[in-house]
Design a protein around this motif. Structure first.
Motif, PDB file in Angstrom:
ATOM      1  N   UNK A   1       0.807  -1.215   0.000  1.00  0.00           N
ATOM      2  CA  UNK A   1       0.000   0.000   0.000  1.00  0.00           C
ATOM      3  C   UNK A   1       0.838   1.261   0.000  1.00  0.00           C
ATOM      4  N   UNK A   2       2.073   1.137   0.502  1.00  0.00           N
ATOM      5  CA  UNK A   2       2.929   2.310   0.605  1.00  0.00           C
ATOM      6  C   UNK A   2       4.383   1.868   0.674  1.00  0.00           C
ATOM      7  N   UNK A   3       5.253   2.666   0.068  1.00  0.00           N
ATOM      8  CA  UNK A   3       6.700   2.532   0.240  1.00  0.00           C
ATOM      9  C   UNK A   3       7.188   3.896   0.680  1.00  0.00           C
ATOM     10  N   UNK A   4       7.973   3.933   1.731  1.00  0.00           N
ATOM     11  CA  UNK A   4       8.493   5.205   2.217  1.00  0.00           C
ATOM     12  C   UNK A   4       9.989   5.083   2.464  1.00  0.00           C
ATOM     13  N   UNK A   5      10.639   6.222   2.653  1.00  0.00           N
ATOM     14  CA  UNK A   5      12.093   6.256   2.788  1.00  0.00           C
ATOM     15  C   UNK A   5      12.531   7.577   3.388  1.00  0.00           C
ATOM     16  N   UNK A   6      13.779   7.633   3.740  1.00  0.00           N
ATOM     17  CA  UNK A   6      14.453   8.878   4.113  1.00  0.00           C
ATOM     18  C   UNK A   6      15.452   9.147   2.987  1.00  0.00           C
ATOM     19  N   UNK A   7      15.316  10.280   2.332  1.00  0.00           N
ATOM     20  CA  UNK A   7      16.155  10.575   1.165  1.00  0.00           C
ATOM     21  C   UNK A   7      17.257  11.566   1.506  1.00  0.00           C
ATOM     22  N   UNK A   8      18.393  11.357   0.883  1.00  0.00           N
ATOM     23  CA  UNK A   8      19.453  12.359   0.945  1.00  0.00           C
ATOM     24  C   UNK A   8      19.078  13.475  -0.025  1.00  0.00           C
ATOM     25  N   UNK A   9      19.711  14.616   0.122  1.00  0.00           N
ATOM     26  CA  UNK A   9      19.455  15.722  -0.810  1.00  0.00           C
ATOM     27  C   UNK A   9      19.806  15.301  -2.237  1.00  0.00           C
ATOM     28  N   UNK A  10      20.885  14.535  -2.387  1.00  0.00           N
ATOM     29  CA  UNK A  10      21.312  14.094  -3.713  1.00  0.00           C
ATOM     30  C   UNK A  10      20.313  13.096  -4.318  1.00  0.00           C
ATOM     31  N   UNK A  11      19.732  12.243  -3.485  1.00  0.00           N
ATOM     32  CA  UNK A  11      18.813  11.222  -3.992  1.00  0.00           C
ATOM     33  C   UNK A  11      17.384  11.688  -4.189  1.00  0.00           C
ATOM     34  N   UNK A  12      17.019  12.759  -3.529  1.00  0.00           N
ATOM     35  CA  UNK A  12      15.630  13.224  -3.552  1.00  0.00           C
ATOM     36  C   UNK A  12      15.045  13.382  -4.960  1.00  0.00           C
ATOM     37  N   UNK A  13      15.742  14.010  -5.915  1.00  0.00           N
ATOM     38  CA  UNK A  13      15.152  14.152  -7.261  1.00  0.00           C
ATOM     39  C   UNK A  13      14.814  12.814  -7.927  1.00  0.00           C
ATOM     40  N   UNK A  14      15.618  11.803  -7.704  1.00  0.00           N
ATOM     41  CA  UNK A  14      15.338  10.470  -8.254  1.00  0.00           C
ATOM     42  C   UNK A  14      14.003   9.954  -7.729  1.00  0.00           C
ATOM     43  N   UNK A  15      13.808  10.034  -6.426  1.00  0.00           N
ATOM     44  CA  UNK A  15      12.572   9.530  -5.827  1.00  0.00           C
ATOM     45  C   UNK A  15      11.366  10.357  -6.268  1.00  0.00           C
ATOM     46  N   UNK A  16      11.542  11.664  -6.366  1.00  0.00           N
ATOM     47  CA  UNK A  16      10.444  12.516  -6.816  1.00  0.00           C
ATOM     48  C   UNK A  16      10.047  12.194  -8.252  1.00  0.00           C
ATOM     49  N   UNK A  17      11.022  11.911  -9.123  1.00  0.00           N
ATOM     50  CA  UNK A  17      10.706  11.504 -10.511  1.00  0.00           C
ATOM     51  C   UNK A  17       9.885  10.220 -10.528  1.00  0.00           C
ATOM     52  N   UNK A  18      10.132   9.333  -9.562  1.00  0.00           N
ATOM     53  CA  UNK A  18       9.398   8.068  -9.482  1.00  0.00           C
ATOM     54  C   UNK A  18       7.996   8.267  -8.903  1.00  0.00           C
ATOM     55  N   UNK A  19       7.740   9.438  -8.306  1.00  0.00           N
ATOM     56  CA  UNK A  19       6.420   9.715  -7.765  1.00  0.00           C
ATOM     57  C   UNK A  19       6.358   9.812  -6.247  1.00  0.00           C
ATOM     58  N   UNK A  20       7.494   9.688  -5.571  1.00  0.00           N
ATOM     59  CA  UNK A  20       7.517   9.870  -4.121  1.00  0.00           C
ATOM     60  C   UNK A  20       7.241  11.339  -3.806  1.00  0.00           C
ATOM     61  N   UNK A  21       6.512  11.580  -2.737  1.00  0.00           N
ATOM     62  CA  UNK A  21       6.217  12.947  -2.305  1.00  0.00           C
ATOM     63  C   UNK A  21       6.541  13.087  -0.821  1.00  0.00           C
ATOM     64  N   UNK A  22       6.911  14.297  -0.419  1.00  0.00           N
ATOM     65  CA  UNK A  22       7.184  14.569   0.990  1.00  0.00           C
ATOM     66  C   UNK A  22       5.893  14.432   1.782  1.00  0.00           C
TER      67      UNK A  22
END
Length: 155
Positions: free
Chosen positions: A121-142
């Protein structure tokens, strides 16, 4: 090439995780904390064996250059997730010499396919500043709706 980690890959997973800790300043040397190394190896072995986690490795030629782990858990059902199945993405790391080649994107895509197949139902994570754009492109949101507490050791 991206593939699921096997039991014989545990040492490589640990080595990549320790490299990550060194890069973010939590360890001075990959072997600086032998107890952490052993506890991490024990975790990956047990979690892989009993299905609490799934890891992927990126391989270039014969060298393992990146990894990602999805820790799986089930909590009580909640709106939007009747099964309560979730995943926490961690240990996402690519050796510096192999970055900007799409390896992290491929690791993340494999994790996402697995998460869909497992109907998480959900996948979550703690992102580094460098990794954040990758996750956002995949659809992760803060998500500002939760707080985190690092439990202090007992005295």
């Amino acid at each position: 090439m991206i593939r699921q980690a096997r039991e014989e890959d545990i040492a490589a997973l640990v080595q990549l995780r320790m490299a990550l800790f060194c890069e973010v300043g939590e360890l001075s040397d990959p072997l600086a904390d032998r107890a952490l190394w052993q506890a991490t190896a024990d975790y990956f072995s047990a979690a892989q064996r009993d299905g609490r986690a799934q890891s992927w490795l990126a391989q270039v030629d014969n060298t393992l250059v990146g990894c990602a782990t999805l820790a799986l858990f089930v909590r009580p059902p909640y709106p939007g997730n009747l099964a309560g199945k979730e995943g926490y993405l961690l240990n996402m790391y690519t050796l510096p010499a192999y970055r900007k080649r799409g390896i992290a994107t491929a690791l993340l895509a494999n994790m996402a396919s697995y998460a869909r197949a497992q109907q998480l139902g959900k996948v979550w994570l703690h992102a580094s500043a460098e990794g954040r754009p990758l996750y956002e492109r995949m659809g992760f949101v803060a998500h500002p709706a939760y707080l985190e507490w690092c439990v202090p050791p007992s005295r």
